[in-house]
Design a protein around this motif. Sequence first.
Motif, PDB file in Angstrom:
ATOM      1  N   MET A 182       0.961  -1.380   0.001  1.00 39.44           N
ATOM      2  CA  MET A 182       0.005   0.122   0.078  1.00 39.44           C
ATOM      3  C   MET A 182       0.993   1.400   0.115  1.00 39.44           C
ATOM      4  SD  MET A 182      -2.991  -0.711   2.759  1.00 39.44           S
ATOM      5  CE  MET A 182      -3.828  -2.361   2.923  1.00 39.44           C
ATOM      6  N   THR A 183       0.236   2.290  -0.576  1.00 37.67           N
ATOM      7  CA  THR A 183       1.082   3.592  -0.532  1.00 37.67           C
ATOM      8  C   THR A 183       0.759   4.048   1.025  1.00 37.67           C
ATOM      9  OG1 THR A 183      -1.017   4.952  -0.953  1.00 37.67           O
ATOM     10  CG2 THR A 183       0.511   4.035  -3.048  1.00 37.67           C
ATOM     11  N   ALA A 184       1.692   5.238   1.246  1.00 38.62           N
ATOM     12  CA  ALA A 184       1.395   5.989   2.354  1.00 38.62           C
ATOM     13  C   ALA A 184      -0.025   6.518   2.754  1.00 38.62           C
ATOM     14  CB  ALA A 184       2.381   7.081   2.800  1.00 38.62           C
ATOM     15  N   GLU A 185      -0.428   6.877   1.395  1.00 37.18           N
ATOM     16  CA  GLU A 185      -1.850   7.478   1.733  1.00 37.18           C
ATOM     17  C   GLU A 185      -2.969   6.121   1.726  1.00 37.18           C
ATOM     18  OE1 GLU A 185      -2.421   9.721  -1.648  1.00 37.18           O
ATOM     19  OE2 GLU A 185      -1.278  11.491  -0.969  1.00 37.18           O
ATOM     20  N   GLU A 186      -3.082   5.119   1.110  1.00 35.44           N
ATOM     21  CA  GLU A 186      -3.647   4.140   1.340  1.00 35.44           C
ATOM     22  C   GLU A 186      -3.607   3.434   2.667  1.00 35.44           C
ATOM     23  OE1 GLU A 186      -3.762   2.170  -3.390  1.00 35.44           O
ATOM     24  OE2 GLU A 186      -2.146   1.754  -2.147  1.00 35.44           O
ATOM     25  N   ARG A 187      -2.573   3.257   3.362  1.00 33.51           N
ATOM     26  CA  ARG A 187      -2.481   2.784   4.467  1.00 33.51           C
ATOM     27  C   ARG A 187      -2.820   3.549   5.435  1.00 33.51           C
ATOM     28  NH1 ARG A 187       4.119   3.094   4.527  1.00 33.51           N
ATOM     29  NH2 ARG A 187       4.110   5.208   5.397  1.00 33.51           N
ATOM     30  N   GLU A 188      -2.808   4.932   5.545  1.00 34.52           N
ATOM     31  CA  GLU A 188      -3.481   5.942   6.481  1.00 34.52           C
ATOM     32  C   GLU A 188      -5.130   5.886   6.357  1.00 34.52           C
ATOM     33  OE1 GLU A 188      -1.627   9.637   7.306  1.00 34.52           O
ATOM     34  OE2 GLU A 188       0.263   8.682   6.713  1.00 34.52           O
ATOM     35  N   ALA A 189      -5.406   5.717   4.925  1.00 35.51           N
ATOM     36  CA  ALA A 189      -6.742   5.849   4.905  1.00 35.51           C
ATOM     37  C   ALA A 189      -7.195   4.556   5.484  1.00 35.51           C
ATOM     38  CB  ALA A 189      -7.225   5.887   3.380  1.00 35.51           C
ATOM     39  N   PHE A 190      -6.644   3.236   5.270  1.00 39.60           N
ATOM     40  CA  PHE A 190      -7.021   1.961   5.903  1.00 39.60           C
ATOM     41  C   PHE A 190      -7.077   2.068   7.178  1.00 39.60           C
ATOM     42  CE2 PHE A 190      -6.539  -2.308   7.287  1.00 39.60           C
ATOM     43  CZ  PHE A 190      -7.619  -2.722   6.748  1.00 39.60           C
ATOM     44  N   LEU A 191      -6.143   2.625   7.860  1.00 35.78           N
ATOM     45  CA  LEU A 191      -6.199   2.822   9.384  1.00 35.78           C
ATOM     46  C   LEU A 191      -7.294   3.408   9.891  1.00 35.78           C
ATOM     47  CD1 LEU A 191      -4.855   1.434  11.736  1.00 35.78           C
ATOM     48  CD2 LEU A 191      -3.150   3.440  11.847  1.00 35.78           C
ATOM     49  N   ALA A 192      -7.579   4.325   9.001  1.00 39.34           N
ATOM     50  CA  ALA A 192      -8.907   5.466   9.668  1.00 39.34           C
ATOM     51  C   ALA A 192     -10.068   4.731   9.550  1.00 39.34           C
ATOM     52  CB  ALA A 192      -8.830   6.632   8.947  1.00 39.34           C
ATOM     53  N   GLU A 193     -10.295   3.712   8.638  1.00 41.36           N
ATOM     54  CA  GLU A 193     -11.620   2.970   8.614  1.00 41.36           C
ATOM     55  C   GLU A 193     -11.903   2.182   9.650  1.00 41.36           C
ATOM     56  OE1 GLU A 193     -11.143   0.141   5.258  1.00 41.36           O
ATOM     57  OE2 GLU A 193     -10.734   1.651   3.764  1.00 41.36           O
ATOM     58  N   VAL A 194     -12.993   1.894  10.097  1.00 36.31           N
ATOM     59  CA  VAL A 194     -13.581   1.020  11.164  1.00 36.31           C
ATOM     60  C   VAL A 194     -12.953  -0.269  11.544  1.00 36.31           C
ATOM     61  CG1 VAL A 194     -15.518   0.571  12.767  1.00 36.31           C
ATOM     62  CG2 VAL A 194     -15.267   2.855  11.630  1.00 36.31           C
ATOM     63  N   HIS A 195     -12.103  -0.666  11.987  1.00 32.17           N
ATOM     64  CA  HIS A 195     -11.531  -2.131  12.205  1.00 32.17           C
ATOM     65  C   HIS A 195     -11.592  -2.228  13.898  1.00 32.17           C
ATOM     66  CE1 HIS A 195     -10.571  -2.585   8.043  1.00 32.17           C
ATOM     67  NE2 HIS A 195     -10.009  -1.076   8.049  1.00 32.17           N
ATOM     68  N   VAL A 196     -11.614  -3.433  14.234  1.00 37.84           N
ATOM     69  CA  VAL A 196     -11.313  -3.677  15.677  1.00 37.84           C
ATOM     70  C   VAL A 196      -9.616  -3.900  15.425  1.00 37.84           C
ATOM     71  CG1 VAL A 196     -11.209  -5.190  17.398  1.00 37.84           C
ATOM     72  CG2 VAL A 196     -13.494  -4.707  16.259  1.00 37.84           C
ATOM     73  N   GLY A 197      -8.777  -2.968  16.215  1.00 37.45           N
ATOM     74  CA  GLY A 197      -7.300  -3.072  16.138  1.00 37.45           C
ATOM     75  C   GLY A 197      -7.014  -4.235  17.038  1.00 37.45           C
ATOM     76  N   VAL A 198      -5.777  -4.707  16.999  1.00 38.26           N
ATOM     77  CA  VAL A 198      -5.143  -5.646  18.084  1.00 38.26           C
ATOM     78  C   VAL A 198      -3.888  -4.752  18.202  1.00 38.26           C
ATOM     79  CG1 VAL A 198      -3.956  -7.949  18.132  1.00 38.26           C
ATOM     80  CG2 VAL A 198      -6.150  -7.685  16.907  1.00 38.26           C
ATOM     81  N   VAL A 199      -3.796  -4.474  19.395  1.00 36.38           N
ATOM     82  CA  VAL A 199      -2.399  -3.927  19.882  1.00 36.38           C
ATOM     83  C   VAL A 199      -1.364  -4.913  20.595  1.00 36.38           C
ATOM     84  CG1 VAL A 199      -3.500  -1.701  20.454  1.00 36.38           C
ATOM     85  CG2 VAL A 199      -3.362  -3.145  22.170  1.00 36.38           C
ATOM     86  N   ALA A 200      -0.266  -4.608  20.421  1.00 39.54           N
ATOM     87  CA  ALA A 200       1.080  -5.718  20.609  1.00 39.54           C
ATOM     88  C   ALA A 200       1.816  -4.669  21.503  1.00 39.54           C
ATOM     89  CB  ALA A 200       1.529  -6.227  19.621  1.00 39.54           C
ATOM     90  N   ILE A 201       1.802  -5.272  22.799  1.00 42.43           N
ATOM     91  CA  ILE A 201       2.834  -4.543  23.765  1.00 42.43           C
ATOM     92  C   ILE A 201       3.816  -5.350  24.213  1.00 42.43           C
ATOM     93  CG2 ILE A 201       2.776  -2.810  25.827  1.00 42.43           C
ATOM     94  CD1 ILE A 201      -0.600  -3.278  24.901  1.00 42.43           C
ATOM     95  N   GLU A 202       5.192  -4.949  24.253  1.00 44.70           N
ATOM     96  CA  GLU A 202       6.307  -5.630  24.854  1.00 44.70           C
ATOM     97  C   GLU A 202       6.110  -5.865  26.414  1.00 44.70           C
ATOM     98  OE1 GLU A 202      10.136  -3.195  25.218  1.00 44.70           O
ATOM     99  OE2 GLU A 202       9.050  -2.570  23.149  1.00 44.70           O
ATOM    100  N   ARG A 203       6.492  -7.053  26.741  1.00 44.88           N
ATOM    101  CA  ARG A 203       6.540  -7.510  28.254  1.00 44.88           C
ATOM    102  C   ARG A 203       8.005  -8.023  28.498  1.00 44.88           C
ATOM    103  NH1 ARG A 203       1.123 -11.072  29.536  1.00 44.88           N
ATOM    104  NH2 ARG A 203       1.501 -11.888  27.156  1.00 44.88           N
ATOM    105  N   PRO A 204       8.405  -7.773  29.652  1.00 43.20           N
ATOM    106  CA  PRO A 204       9.736  -7.923  29.866  1.00 43.20           C
ATOM    107  C   PRO A 204      10.056  -9.616  30.051  1.00 43.20           C
ATOM    108  CG  PRO A 204       9.065  -6.685  31.829  1.00 43.20           C
ATOM    109  CD  PRO A 204       7.726  -6.727  30.504  1.00 43.20           C
ATOM    110  N   ASP A 205       9.138 -10.318  30.599  1.00 46.59           N
ATOM    111  CA  ASP A 205       9.276 -11.584  30.856  1.00 46.59           C
ATOM    112  C   ASP A 205       8.425 -12.536  30.208  1.00 46.59           C
ATOM    113  OD1 ASP A 205       6.913 -10.732  31.934  1.00 46.59           O
ATOM    114  OD2 ASP A 205       7.010 -11.570  34.105  1.00 46.59           O
ATOM    115  N   ARG A 206       7.790 -12.090  29.115  1.00 49.53           N
ATOM    116  CA  ARG A 206       6.801 -13.116  28.351  1.00 49.53           C
ATOM    117  C   ARG A 206       6.807 -12.562  27.054  1.00 49.53           C
ATOM    118  NH1 ARG A 206       1.371 -13.224  31.762  1.00 49.53           N
ATOM    119  NH2 ARG A 206       0.806 -14.548  30.021  1.00 49.53           N
ATOM    120  N   ALA A 207       6.019 -13.336  26.268  1.00 49.56           N
ATOM    121  CA  ALA A 207       5.704 -12.956  24.762  1.00 49.56           C
ATOM    122  C   ALA A 207       4.902 -11.694  24.802  1.00 49.56           C
ATOM    123  CB  ALA A 207       5.022 -13.945  24.321  1.00 49.56           C
ATOM    124  N   PRO A 208       4.988 -10.802  23.818  1.00 55.56           N
ATOM    125  CA  PRO A 208       3.995  -9.612  23.900  1.00 55.56           C
ATOM    126  C   PRO A 208       2.579  -9.601  24.144  1.00 55.56           C
ATOM    127  CG  PRO A 208       5.590  -9.716  21.909  1.00 55.56           C
ATOM    128  CD  PRO A 208       5.727 -11.032  22.462  1.00 55.56           C
TER     129      PRO A 208
END
Length: 138
Positions: free
Chosen positions: A1-27
């Motif tokens: 995707m182009t920069a414009e396409e990916r930003e437009a896609f992220l602006a659409e309504v989707h349930v997101g999945v956040v990933a956050i690092e943890r020091p002692d386990r998988a993210p």
Amino acid sequence: MTAEEREAFLAEVHVGVVAIERPDRAPLAVPIWYGYRPGGEVLLWTSPDSVKGKLIKAAGRFAITAQVEDWPYRYVTAEGPVVGFDEPAPADEVRAIAIRYLGQEEGEKFFAENFQAEGSVLIRMRPERWLSTDYRKA
């Protein structure tokens, strides 16, 4: 995707999945509602005492993925630093997220029933790295 396409896609309504690092386990990877406007910041509304709230504060960054689960598949992942930890969460931003996902009437109802300024935080992330695929272009 182009920069414009990916930003437009992220602006659409989707349930997101956040990933956050943890020091002692998988993210930690969890689904979440989010807010985003092209060129802006990713907004998450949560409790600062939640597992994700604590981990994001400690890590100072996170990644979010949004996707289309039917063929042709598309997804966007954005990652970057936390640039704001607004506590208490601003009511107008939280209301906008609820309306984004539920529509005006149900969003207002959800907001009225669930928003409490005390005990909530609006986390702002500035996307710096992107990964995306659009199989419609294959």
